[in-house]
Design a protein around this motif. Structure first.
Motif, short mmCIF file in Angstrom:
data_model
loop_
_atom_site.label_atom_id
_atom_site.label_comp_id
_atom_site.label_asym_id
_atom_site.label_seq_id
_atom_site.Cartn_x
_atom_site.Cartn_y
_atom_site.Cartn_z
N UNK A 1 0.89 -1.16 0.00
CA UNK A 1 0.00 0.00 0.00
C UNK A 1 0.92 1.20 0.00
N UNK A 2 0.72 2.10 -0.95
CA UNK A 2 1.57 3.28 -1.06
C UNK A 2 0.69 4.51 -1.12
N UNK A 3 0.98 5.47 -0.28
CA UNK A 3 0.24 6.72 -0.28
C UNK A 3 1.18 7.90 -0.27
N UNK A 4 0.78 8.95 -0.95
CA UNK A 4 1.53 10.20 -0.97
C UNK A 4 0.55 11.31 -0.65
N UNK A 5 0.88 12.12 0.36
CA UNK A 5 0.02 13.24 0.75
C UNK A 5 0.65 14.52 0.23
N UNK A 6 -0.15 15.29 -0.48
CA UNK A 6 0.26 16.63 -0.89
C UNK A 6 -0.07 17.55 0.30
N UNK A 7 0.96 17.91 1.05
CA UNK A 7 0.75 18.62 2.31
C UNK A 7 0.05 19.97 2.15
N UNK A 8 0.30 20.65 1.05
CA UNK A 8 -0.31 21.97 0.86
C UNK A 8 -1.82 21.91 0.68
N UNK A 9 -2.34 20.77 0.21
CA UNK A 9 -3.78 20.65 -0.05
C UNK A 9 -4.46 19.57 0.79
N UNK A 10 -3.69 18.65 1.37
CA UNK A 10 -4.27 17.53 2.11
C UNK A 10 -4.75 16.41 1.20
N UNK A 11 -4.42 16.47 -0.08
CA UNK A 11 -4.83 15.42 -1.01
C UNK A 11 -3.95 14.19 -0.83
N UNK A 12 -4.61 13.04 -0.66
CA UNK A 12 -3.91 11.77 -0.54
C UNK A 12 -4.11 10.98 -1.83
N UNK A 13 -3.00 10.63 -2.46
CA UNK A 13 -2.99 9.75 -3.63
C UNK A 13 -2.51 8.39 -3.12
N UNK A 14 -3.27 7.32 -3.38
CA UNK A 14 -2.81 6.02 -2.90
C UNK A 14 -3.14 4.91 -3.86
#
Length: 120
Positions: A6-19
């Motif tokens: 399971x891999x997730x990346x959070x765009x800290x400036x927007x709170x968007x989680x791509x996983x």
């Protein structure tokens, strides 16, 4: 041979989680004021495990996180823990423990889960 991931990346400036979920246990998400929900294959795209086939296109999911949200990731060692009768700990029991855990500190949440799995 295969492995789940399971891999997730959070765009800290927007709170968007791509996983992406490659056959791994679905994590649980707790949004402010709500109970935990499983990010499972019924709601989000799940792909097959790593190493089963060549040239797999893994499916990306996108969700919005807000300050105070909690994402709980775990391995099957939690949900597949057995009691003396060989019953599994299970996903429902894990969710119940998390829903009834007043803690917000990740270390304390993990301690509570470890305590409850051990008692099981």
């Amino acid at each position: 041979m295969f492995v789940t991931a399971w891999l997730g990346v959070v765009e800290l400036s927007t709170g968007t989680l791509f996983f992406v979920n490659a056959g791994h246990n679905p994590p649980l998400l707790k949004q402010q004021g709500k109970e935990y929900i499983y990010l499972d294959h019924k709601t989000y795209k799940r792909s097959i495990m790593l190493g089963l086939r060549d040239n797999i296109q893994y499916k990306t999911n996108i969700i919005q996180l807000s300050p105070g949200d909690t994402l709980f990731l775990y391995t099957d060692g939690i949900t597949e823990a057995n009691d003396a009768d060989q019953s599994l700990y299970g996903e429902a029991r894990l969710k119940s423990v998390l829903d009834h855990c007043p803690e917000t500190d990740p270390v304390k949440i993990l301690g509570r889960v470890e305590e409850q799995v051990g008692a099981f």
